[in-house]
Scaffold this motif. Sequence first.
Motif, PDB file in Angstrom:
ATOM      1  N   MET A  39      -2.518   0.363  15.660  1.00 59.27           N
ATOM      2  CA  MET A  39      -2.410   1.540  14.791  1.00 59.27           C
ATOM      3  C   MET A  39      -1.205   1.448  13.864  1.00 59.27           C
ATOM      4  O   MET A  39      -1.246   1.959  12.739  1.00 59.27           O
ATOM      5  N   LEU A  40      -0.146   0.787  14.294  1.00 61.93           N
ATOM      6  CA  LEU A  40       1.002   0.591  13.413  1.00 61.93           C
ATOM      7  C   LEU A  40       0.629  -0.359  12.278  1.00 61.93           C
ATOM      8  O   LEU A  40       0.984  -0.115  11.114  1.00 61.93           O
ATOM      9  N   GLU A  41      -0.097  -1.434  12.615  1.00 65.32           N
ATOM     10  CA  GLU A  41      -0.565  -2.353  11.574  1.00 65.32           C
ATOM     11  C   GLU A  41      -1.466  -1.617  10.584  1.00 65.32           C
ATOM     12  O   GLU A  41      -1.383  -1.812   9.372  1.00 65.32           O
ATOM     13  N   LEU A  42      -2.333  -0.752  11.108  1.00 68.97           N
ATOM     14  CA  LEU A  42      -3.249   0.008  10.252  1.00 68.97           C
ATOM     15  C   LEU A  42      -2.478   0.980   9.372  1.00 68.97           C
ATOM     16  O   LEU A  42      -2.772   1.109   8.167  1.00 68.97           O
ATOM     17  N   ALA A  43      -1.498   1.670   9.941  1.00 74.26           N
ATOM     18  CA  ALA A  43      -0.698   2.622   9.157  1.00 74.26           C
ATOM     19  C   ALA A  43       0.059   1.910   8.042  1.00 74.26           C
ATOM     20  O   ALA A  43       0.153   2.415   6.911  1.00 74.26           O
ATOM     21  N   ARG A  44       0.588   0.741   8.340  1.00 77.18           N
ATOM     22  CA  ARG A  44       1.298  -0.039   7.317  1.00 77.18           C
ATOM     23  C   ARG A  44       0.333  -0.475   6.210  1.00 77.18           C
ATOM     24  O   ARG A  44       0.676  -0.441   5.025  1.00 77.18           O
ATOM     25  N   PHE A  45      -0.862  -0.885   6.611  1.00 77.65           N
ATOM     26  CA  PHE A  45      -1.881  -1.293   5.633  1.00 77.65           C
ATOM     27  C   PHE A  45      -2.236  -0.134   4.709  1.00 77.65           C
ATOM     28  O   PHE A  45      -2.279  -0.283   3.477  1.00 77.65           O
ATOM     29  N   LEU A  46      -2.474   1.048   5.294  1.00 81.35           N
ATOM     30  CA  LEU A  46      -2.828   2.210   4.485  1.00 81.35           C
ATOM     31  C   LEU A  46      -1.672   2.625   3.576  1.00 81.35           C
ATOM     32  O   LEU A  46      -1.870   3.031   2.431  1.00 81.35           O
ATOM     33  N   SER A  47      -0.443   2.522   4.075  1.00 85.40           N
ATOM     34  CA  SER A  47       0.728   2.858   3.272  1.00 85.40           C
ATOM     35  C   SER A  47       0.828   1.944   2.059  1.00 85.40           C
ATOM     36  O   SER A  47       1.067   2.395   0.924  1.00 85.40           O
ATOM     37  N   THR A  48       0.634   0.655   2.289  1.00 85.21           N
ATOM     38  CA  THR A  48       0.688  -0.320   1.184  1.00 85.21           C
ATOM     39  C   THR A  48      -0.385  -0.035   0.146  1.00 85.21           C
ATOM     40  O   THR A  48      -0.138  -0.053  -1.058  1.00 85.21           O
ATOM     41  N   GLU A  49      -1.598   0.252   0.620  1.00 89.40           N
ATOM     42  CA  GLU A  49      -2.704   0.526  -0.293  1.00 89.40           C
ATOM     43  C   GLU A  49      -2.480   1.821  -1.072  1.00 89.40           C
ATOM     44  O   GLU A  49      -2.824   1.903  -2.256  1.00 89.40           O
ATOM     45  N   LEU A  50      -1.901   2.817  -0.435  1.00 91.28           N
ATOM     46  CA  LEU A  50      -1.612   4.083  -1.118  1.00 91.28           C
ATOM     47  C   LEU A  50      -0.584   3.850  -2.225  1.00 91.28           C
ATOM     48  O   LEU A  50      -0.702   4.406  -3.329  1.00 91.28           O
TER      49      LEU A  50
END
Length: 310
Positions: free
Chosen positions: A297-308
């Motif tokens: 979930m941390l990897e996913l949150a970082r991915f979404l943050s980068t995309e945002l």
Amino acid sequence: MKKVYIIHENREWTVHLTNRLDQLQVPYEEWYLDGGRLDLSKEPPEGIYYNRMSASSHTRGHRYAPEFTLQVLAWLEAHGRKVFNGTRALQLEISKVQQYLELKKFGIHTPRTIATVGKEQIIEAANEFDGVPFITKHNRAGKGLGVQLFQSIPALRNYVEGQSFEEPIDGITLIQEYIQSPENCIIRCEFVGGKFVYAVKVDSSGGFQLCPADACQIEDLFCPIGEQTDVKPKFEILETFSNPILRNYEKLLAANDIQIAGIEFIQNADGEIFTYDINTNTNYNADAEAKTEKYGMLELARFLSTELNK
């Protein structure tokens, strides 16, 4: 302000992601689509969208959540919004048949499977397995719905004609060859941003309920099939895992515009790999992650943050 919009129907499976987004100070909003309205004359808000709709939503009383979500995703995509795990991902999430057809396109071996509608068709399909063990499962599943192991046709008939028979929500029951793992385990490969993150070894000796979510494990504590009789962990992240099949998995995900997924396979005594599930609403096991300090979930949150931020 642009946000990450999380589309789902089960807060127990989403709270770990929102906690990580809070930790990273990423703005987000949850769209809880167990019901709702969709005004086609309006445009969606600016931002990025992550779909976590589950095939097992009907087990929580949310019968039409996937159908409604498909319409919402189509609306978002029609307006050019960036959607992670969009309409194609949800189509695969709610159909094992479509999963297996897609896996075969990329040279990925799957267990022999026959899709059936009707109880007599279930029996007739099982007769084609020539006396070898087989399992039943639901086409639209999740959480091991409808998974039963049978050694004989009479045992199957007793189940199908008995009160314990589980009627699939879409009416489609799969008959599938049973692959025996010599280690009584399966491997689940996790992907974020379409790239491999880690593999987790799952002990399958207790049955077919293999969901790694914490909520599922709580339920297991009250179910005899989920009891632990030794100290062997049910979920164990493999520190080093490499296999050529990962390249095929990543190609499949890219071709179907799927960014986040867990793909499960089993190996027989000869080492042959059989892939049997693509889970686009993937969860992670907290205990297993804590031991290796790898956090999905941390990897996913970082991915979404980068995309945002793009």
